[in-house]
Design an enzyme around this catalytic site. Sequence first.
Site, PDB file in Angstrom:
ATOM      1  N   THR A 191      11.639   3.534   4.883  1.00  0.00           N
ATOM      2  CA  THR A 191      11.537   4.825   4.204  1.00  0.00           C
ATOM      3  C   THR A 191      11.821   5.985   5.157  1.00  0.00           C
ATOM      4  O   THR A 191      12.362   7.017   4.748  1.00  0.00           O
ATOM      5  CB  THR A 191      10.141   4.990   3.579  1.00  0.00           C
ATOM      6  OG1 THR A 191       9.145   4.660   4.550  1.00  0.00           O
ATOM      7  CG2 THR A 191       9.973   4.092   2.377  1.00  0.00           C
ATOM      8  N   THR A 192      11.486   5.835   6.439  1.00  0.00           N
ATOM      9  CA  THR A 192      11.760   6.873   7.443  1.00  0.00           C
ATOM     10  C   THR A 192      13.254   7.111   7.610  1.00  0.00           C
ATOM     11  O   THR A 192      13.682   8.179   8.048  1.00  0.00           O
ATOM     12  CB  THR A 192      11.125   6.486   8.794  1.00  0.00           C
ATOM     13  OG1 THR A 192       9.715   6.312   8.602  1.00  0.00           O
ATOM     14  CG2 THR A 192      11.344   7.545   9.860  1.00  0.00           C
ATOM     15  N   TYR A 233       6.271   3.957  -8.344  1.00  0.00           N
ATOM     16  CA  TYR A 233       6.421   4.656  -9.625  1.00  0.00           C
ATOM     17  C   TYR A 233       5.920   3.840 -10.814  1.00  0.00           C
ATOM     18  O   TYR A 233       5.181   4.339 -11.639  1.00  0.00           O
ATOM     19  CB  TYR A 233       7.884   5.083  -9.857  1.00  0.00           C
ATOM     20  CG  TYR A 233       8.042   6.009 -11.038  1.00  0.00           C
ATOM     21  CD1 TYR A 233       7.688   7.343 -10.939  1.00  0.00           C
ATOM     22  CD2 TYR A 233       8.529   5.552 -12.263  1.00  0.00           C
ATOM     23  CE1 TYR A 233       7.808   8.199 -12.023  1.00  0.00           C
ATOM     24  CE2 TYR A 233       8.647   6.396 -13.355  1.00  0.00           C
ATOM     25  CZ  TYR A 233       8.287   7.717 -13.225  1.00  0.00           C
ATOM     26  OH  TYR A 233       8.396   8.561 -14.303  1.00  0.00           O
ATOM     27  N   TYR A 276       4.755  -4.318   2.556  1.00  0.00           N
ATOM     28  CA  TYR A 276       4.538  -2.944   3.012  1.00  0.00           C
ATOM     29  C   TYR A 276       3.684  -2.219   1.978  1.00  0.00           C
ATOM     30  O   TYR A 276       4.121  -1.989   0.854  1.00  0.00           O
ATOM     31  CB  TYR A 276       5.884  -2.246   3.205  1.00  0.00           C
ATOM     32  CG  TYR A 276       5.819  -0.822   3.714  1.00  0.00           C
ATOM     33  CD1 TYR A 276       4.659  -0.279   4.270  1.00  0.00           C
ATOM     34  CD2 TYR A 276       6.943  -0.002   3.662  1.00  0.00           C
ATOM     35  CE1 TYR A 276       4.618   1.018   4.736  1.00  0.00           C
ATOM     36  CE2 TYR A 276       6.914   1.301   4.127  1.00  0.00           C
ATOM     37  CZ  TYR A 276       5.749   1.804   4.658  1.00  0.00           C
ATOM     38  OH  TYR A 276       5.714   3.103   5.118  1.00  0.00           O
ATOM     39  N   ARG A 316       2.913   6.883  -0.846  1.00  0.00           N
ATOM     40  CA  ARG A 316       4.290   7.007  -1.321  1.00  0.00           C
ATOM     41  C   ARG A 316       4.511   6.295  -2.653  1.00  0.00           C
ATOM     42  O   ARG A 316       5.327   6.721  -3.460  1.00  0.00           O
ATOM     43  CB  ARG A 316       5.268   6.423  -0.287  1.00  0.00           C
ATOM     44  CG  ARG A 316       5.534   7.317   0.918  1.00  0.00           C
ATOM     45  CD  ARG A 316       6.528   6.629   1.847  1.00  0.00           C
ATOM     46  NE  ARG A 316       6.881   7.448   2.994  1.00  0.00           N
ATOM     47  CZ  ARG A 316       7.936   8.254   3.058  1.00  0.00           C
ATOM     48  NH1 ARG A 316       8.731   8.368   2.019  1.00  0.00           N
ATOM     49  NH2 ARG A 316       8.196   8.945   4.150  1.00  0.00           N
ATOM     50  N   LYS A 365       2.591  -4.578   6.703  1.00  0.00           N
ATOM     51  CA  LYS A 365       2.551  -3.244   7.291  1.00  0.00           C
ATOM     52  C   LYS A 365       1.607  -2.448   6.401  1.00  0.00           C
ATOM     53  O   LYS A 365       1.951  -2.084   5.273  1.00  0.00           O
ATOM     54  CB  LYS A 365       3.944  -2.613   7.329  1.00  0.00           C
ATOM     55  CG  LYS A 365       3.958  -1.180   7.881  1.00  0.00           C
ATOM     56  CD  LYS A 365       5.348  -0.564   7.772  1.00  0.00           C
ATOM     57  CE  LYS A 365       5.307   0.892   8.239  1.00  0.00           C
ATOM     58  NZ  LYS A 365       6.629   1.574   8.034  1.00  0.00           N
ATOM     59  N   ILE A 394       4.133  -0.380  13.283  1.00  0.00           N
ATOM     60  CA  ILE A 394       5.502   0.064  13.006  1.00  0.00           C
ATOM     61  C   ILE A 394       5.411   1.574  12.925  1.00  0.00           C
ATOM     62  O   ILE A 394       4.816   2.125  12.000  1.00  0.00           O
ATOM     63  CB  ILE A 394       6.072  -0.563  11.725  1.00  0.00           C
ATOM     64  CG1 ILE A 394       6.246  -2.070  11.924  1.00  0.00           C
ATOM     65  CG2 ILE A 394       7.413   0.083  11.369  1.00  0.00           C
ATOM     66  CD1 ILE A 394       6.767  -2.810  10.700  1.00  0.00           C
TER      67      ILE A 394
END
Length: 290
Positions: free
Chosen positions: A46-47, A109, A134, A139, A163, A205
């Site tokens: 995502t980064t 979502y 993850y 988010r 993660k 991470i």
Amino acid sequence: MNNLSGIGVALVTPFNEDLSVDFDSLTRLIEFNIENGTNYLVVLGTTAEAATLTAEEKDKIVKHVIKINQGRLPLVLGIGGNNTAEVVKQINETDTSAFEAILSVCPYYNKPNQEGIYQHYKALASTRKNIIIYNVPGRTGSNIEANTTLRLAQEFPNLIMIKEACSNINQYFDIIRKKPEHFNLVSGDDEYALAVTLAGGNGVISVIGQAYPKEFSQLIQLGREGNAKEAYKIQNKMVEITRLIFAEGNPTGIKYILSEMGIIKNFLRLPLVAASEGLVQKIKAEIANI
């Protein structure tokens, strides 16, 4: 997995002023991290602003990272989404031979319940690829509860790690305490990285780590050695800048820092924009303290 211990960094995607992918800057970022103590690289997380990249751009980025890395560090590839069938298809159709594992975010979502989350990762496990779960509720809007993580870890050996980036530190500790031997946990939150490592986690991470790989690698190594006193000296020095880089969305803050270091240019794709002047001044003040 032993190859995915210590500090992994979630690489940003550098852009040129015209918002094309800046491969020269990506090369500098990779080399900087390899030379300064990073243990593994995470590509297209995502980064990396992966949601704004085309399939062609993603393919070029993956090939570029593999070429520049030349096998020097283990690699992890981000492939995730909220359409389970499509994620499975992408994993099956992707050449993952250069990668230790796939990092796949909890469906966002849709907000599935715990059984839906379990079935999603069960489907991903059917690919027989090594998968890192993850969990990032901030988010995705959904939390993978500890019991669901442990259920998955116990039933599917190729689900190798989580993660974890929920806001409840007890959830990290519950997973570490009850997990099977083959399954590891890494912090997905830079601020929790030391506490999680001291508790038996496998490191982090990191986002901030790609700008400060020496400091963050030392922090995690001291934590793995149980040297909390020395580790917290580094933690306390870096905690404010770690918070600031997320103040206006990720990777807004880290891209500003990396641009000030001359590694990348400070451009983001909409809907993200560059850090505000107020945030820039706060980050500059903290940089001077590190």
